[in-house]
Design a protein around this motif. Sequence first.
Motif, PDB file in Angstrom:
ATOM      1  N   ASN A  86       0.373   8.962  -3.050  1.00 24.98           N
ATOM      2  CA  ASN A  86      -0.971   8.945  -2.549  1.00 24.98           C
ATOM      3  C   ASN A  86      -1.199   9.922  -1.484  1.00 24.98           C
ATOM      4  O   ASN A  86      -0.075  10.717  -1.118  1.00 24.98           O
ATOM      5  CB  ASN A  86      -1.402   7.505  -2.351  1.00 24.98           C
ATOM      6  CG  ASN A  86      -0.650   6.775  -1.285  1.00 24.98           C
ATOM      7  OD1 ASN A  86      -0.551   7.209  -0.135  1.00 24.98           O
ATOM      8  ND2 ASN A  86      -0.002   5.631  -1.820  1.00 24.98           N
ATOM      9  N   ASP A  87      -2.441   9.912  -1.065  1.00 25.87           N
ATOM     10  CA  ASP A  87      -2.512  10.692   0.380  1.00 25.87           C
ATOM     11  C   ASP A  87      -1.838  10.375   1.555  1.00 25.87           C
ATOM     12  O   ASP A  87      -1.453  11.247   2.399  1.00 25.87           O
ATOM     13  CB  ASP A  87      -4.029  10.896   0.664  1.00 25.87           C
ATOM     14  CG  ASP A  87      -4.780  11.480  -0.271  1.00 25.87           C
ATOM     15  OD1 ASP A  87      -4.395  12.295  -1.159  1.00 25.87           O
ATOM     16  OD2 ASP A  87      -6.043  11.466  -0.276  1.00 25.87           O
ATOM     17  N   GLU A  88      -1.357   9.220   1.541  1.00 26.50           N
ATOM     18  CA  GLU A  88      -0.788   8.564   2.919  1.00 26.50           C
ATOM     19  C   GLU A  88       0.797   8.783   2.734  1.00 26.50           C
ATOM     20  O   GLU A  88       1.355   8.958   3.707  1.00 26.50           O
ATOM     21  CB  GLU A  88      -1.261   7.161   3.072  1.00 26.50           C
ATOM     22  CG  GLU A  88      -0.929   6.750   4.569  1.00 26.50           C
ATOM     23  CD  GLU A  88      -1.293   5.375   4.919  1.00 26.50           C
ATOM     24  OE1 GLU A  88      -0.638   4.750   5.886  1.00 26.50           O
ATOM     25  OE2 GLU A  88      -1.718   4.626   4.100  1.00 26.50           O
ATOM     26  N   ASP A 115       3.737  10.341   0.106  1.00 28.40           N
ATOM     27  CA  ASP A 115       3.901  11.165  -1.431  1.00 28.40           C
ATOM     28  C   ASP A 115       5.212  10.957  -1.979  1.00 28.40           C
ATOM     29  O   ASP A 115       5.258  11.200  -2.930  1.00 28.40           O
ATOM     30  CB  ASP A 115       3.551  12.414  -0.887  1.00 28.40           C
ATOM     31  CG  ASP A 115       4.443  13.320  -0.026  1.00 28.40           C
ATOM     32  OD1 ASP A 115       5.151  12.459   0.854  1.00 28.40           O
ATOM     33  OD2 ASP A 115       4.651  14.640   0.277  1.00 28.40           O
ATOM     34  N   THR A 123       3.389   4.703  -6.659  1.00 24.83           N
ATOM     35  CA  THR A 123       2.371   6.007  -6.958  1.00 24.83           C
ATOM     36  C   THR A 123       2.258   6.689  -5.823  1.00 24.83           C
ATOM     37  O   THR A 123       1.589   6.048  -5.091  1.00 24.83           O
ATOM     38  CB  THR A 123       1.067   5.292  -7.449  1.00 24.83           C
ATOM     39  OG1 THR A 123       1.624   4.188  -8.634  1.00 24.83           O
ATOM     40  CG2 THR A 123       0.109   6.246  -8.352  1.00 24.83           C
ATOM     41  N   GLU A 161       0.840  -1.070  -0.011  1.00 22.81           N
ATOM     42  CA  GLU A 161      -0.152   0.146  -0.081  1.00 22.81           C
ATOM     43  C   GLU A 161       0.839   1.251  -0.070  1.00 22.81           C
ATOM     44  O   GLU A 161       0.497   2.271  -0.603  1.00 22.81           O
ATOM     45  CB  GLU A 161      -0.853  -0.054   1.319  1.00 22.81           C
ATOM     46  CG  GLU A 161      -2.092  -1.093   1.075  1.00 22.81           C
ATOM     47  CD  GLU A 161      -2.833  -1.078   2.346  1.00 22.81           C
ATOM     48  OE1 GLU A 161      -2.640  -0.180   3.334  1.00 22.81           O
ATOM     49  OE2 GLU A 161      -3.903  -1.614   2.488  1.00 22.81           O
ATOM     50  N   GLU A 162       1.973   1.364   0.785  1.00 21.68           N
ATOM     51  CA  GLU A 162       2.555   2.528   0.980  1.00 21.68           C
ATOM     52  C   GLU A 162       3.623   2.535  -0.167  1.00 21.68           C
ATOM     53  O   GLU A 162       4.549   3.910  -0.294  1.00 21.68           O
ATOM     54  CB  GLU A 162       3.461   2.641   2.354  1.00 21.68           C
ATOM     55  CG  GLU A 162       2.338   2.653   3.356  1.00 21.68           C
ATOM     56  CD  GLU A 162       2.639   3.326   4.842  1.00 21.68           C
ATOM     57  OE1 GLU A 162       3.822   2.910   5.085  1.00 21.68           O
ATOM     58  OE2 GLU A 162       1.941   3.195   5.742  1.00 21.68           O
TER      59      GLU A 162
END
Length: 137
Positions: A100-102, A104, A98, A59-60
């Motif tokens: 993302n909000d969590e 960058d 990529t 995810e990160e």
Amino acid sequence: MNEAVILAAGCVLWRRSPESGGLEIALVHRPKYDDWSHPKGKLKRGEEAPAAAVREVAEETGMACRPGPELPSAHYEVNGRPKEVRYWAAEACGGTFTPNDEVDRVAWLSPAAARGRLTQDRDRPLIDALMAALRTA
């Protein structure tokens, strides 16, 4: 009391540099906290810590990984609640980041540079633990 502990898991994600072949460690930048850390996150209900660690890396960082030896856990408080984060050494085996909000940014750094970039002192010994685990692997 144990029910109050926040359980989380993560990885010290590593790879061999495509250029030099030297060891590189991935750190993630979280804009919400403006910090650099190892990829990690809270366990979902019923989730095992190793599975959570691999999920959080994906995810990160966008990377698939192959978990290896378990590293020392981190224990600290968040908003007055105890938190335990279990970590594993994990080799990156492909993927693309990529933003993302969590998270960058992701940085692949030498162990020394990663140690210097980490925001929290408690995250630095994990680099030494990774190096020791790789030497004995």
